[in-house]
Design a protein around this motif. Structure first.
Motif, PDB file in Angstrom:
ATOM      1  N   ILE A   1      -0.661  14.710   2.130  1.00  0.00           N
ATOM      2  CA  ILE A   1      -0.514  13.275   2.380  1.00  0.00           C
ATOM      3  C   ILE A   1       0.657  13.042   3.327  1.00  0.00           C
TER       4      ILE A   1
ATOM      5  N   ASN B   1       4.327   6.095   2.923  1.00  0.00           N
ATOM      6  CA  ASN B   1       3.865   7.441   2.631  1.00  0.00           C
ATOM      7  C   ASN B   1       4.803   8.073   1.604  1.00  0.00           C
TER       8      ASN B   1
ATOM      9  N   PHE C   1       0.739   5.521  -0.317  1.00  0.00           N
ATOM     10  CA  PHE C   1      -0.021   6.763  -0.347  1.00  0.00           C
ATOM     11  C   PHE C   1       0.779   7.786  -1.140  1.00  0.00           C
TER      12      PHE C   1
ATOM     13  N   VAL D   1      -1.113  11.293   6.682  1.00  0.00           N
ATOM     14  CA  VAL D   1      -1.182   9.829   6.687  1.00  0.00           C
ATOM     15  C   VAL D   1      -0.004   9.255   7.466  1.00  0.00           C
TER      16      VAL D   1
ATOM     17  N   THR E   1       0.854  -1.186   0.000  1.00  0.00           N
ATOM     18  CA  THR E   1       0.000   0.000   0.000  1.00  0.00           C
ATOM     19  C   THR E   1       0.888   1.233   0.000  1.00  0.00           C
TER      20      THR E   1
ATOM     21  N   PRO F   1       1.579   5.739   8.073  1.00  0.00           N
ATOM     22  CA  PRO F   1       1.517   4.353   7.623  1.00  0.00           C
ATOM     23  C   PRO F   1       1.396   3.340   8.765  1.00  0.00           C
TER      24      PRO F   1
ATOM     25  N   SER G   1       2.388  -0.392   4.504  1.00  0.00           N
ATOM     26  CA  SER G   1       2.171   0.828   3.727  1.00  0.00           C
ATOM     27  C   SER G   1       3.351   1.774   3.809  1.00  0.00           C
TER      28      SER G   1
END
Length: 83
Positions: A55, A76, A49, A59, A47, A61, A74
């Motif tokens: 962002i 970023n 972003f 965000v 994932t 992660p 994830s």
């Protein structure tokens, strides 16, 4: 006499700003892209972003991964100013 000097000073400052700005952004984005490239080379993510500085700052992660029960890994990829 003072008006001419003030006008020359303003024009000089504007020219410096116009010359400096593109180089500043080109160099800062280059460093930021290198940072992201190094992070991607060392790990695998499922994932990502992508976006502007919103962002980057909004965000987290690790927090996102905890919501998914750590089924995601994830990253970023937010960049300053959004490319």
């Amino acid at each position: 006499m003072m008006k001419k000097l003030a006008l020359k000073l303003v024009v000089f400052c504007l020219l410096l700003l116009l010359i400096k700005t593109p180089f500043y952004y080109a160099l800062s984005y280059k460093d930021e892209l290198r940072f992201h490239q190094d992070a991607f080379a060392n790990q695998q993510f499922n994932t990502v972003f992508i976006g502007s500085s919103r962002i980057t700052h909004a965000v987290l992660p690790a927090y996102f991964d905890s919501f998914t029960g750590h089924q995601t890994k994830s990253y970023n990829f937010g960049m300053s100013g959004g490319l």
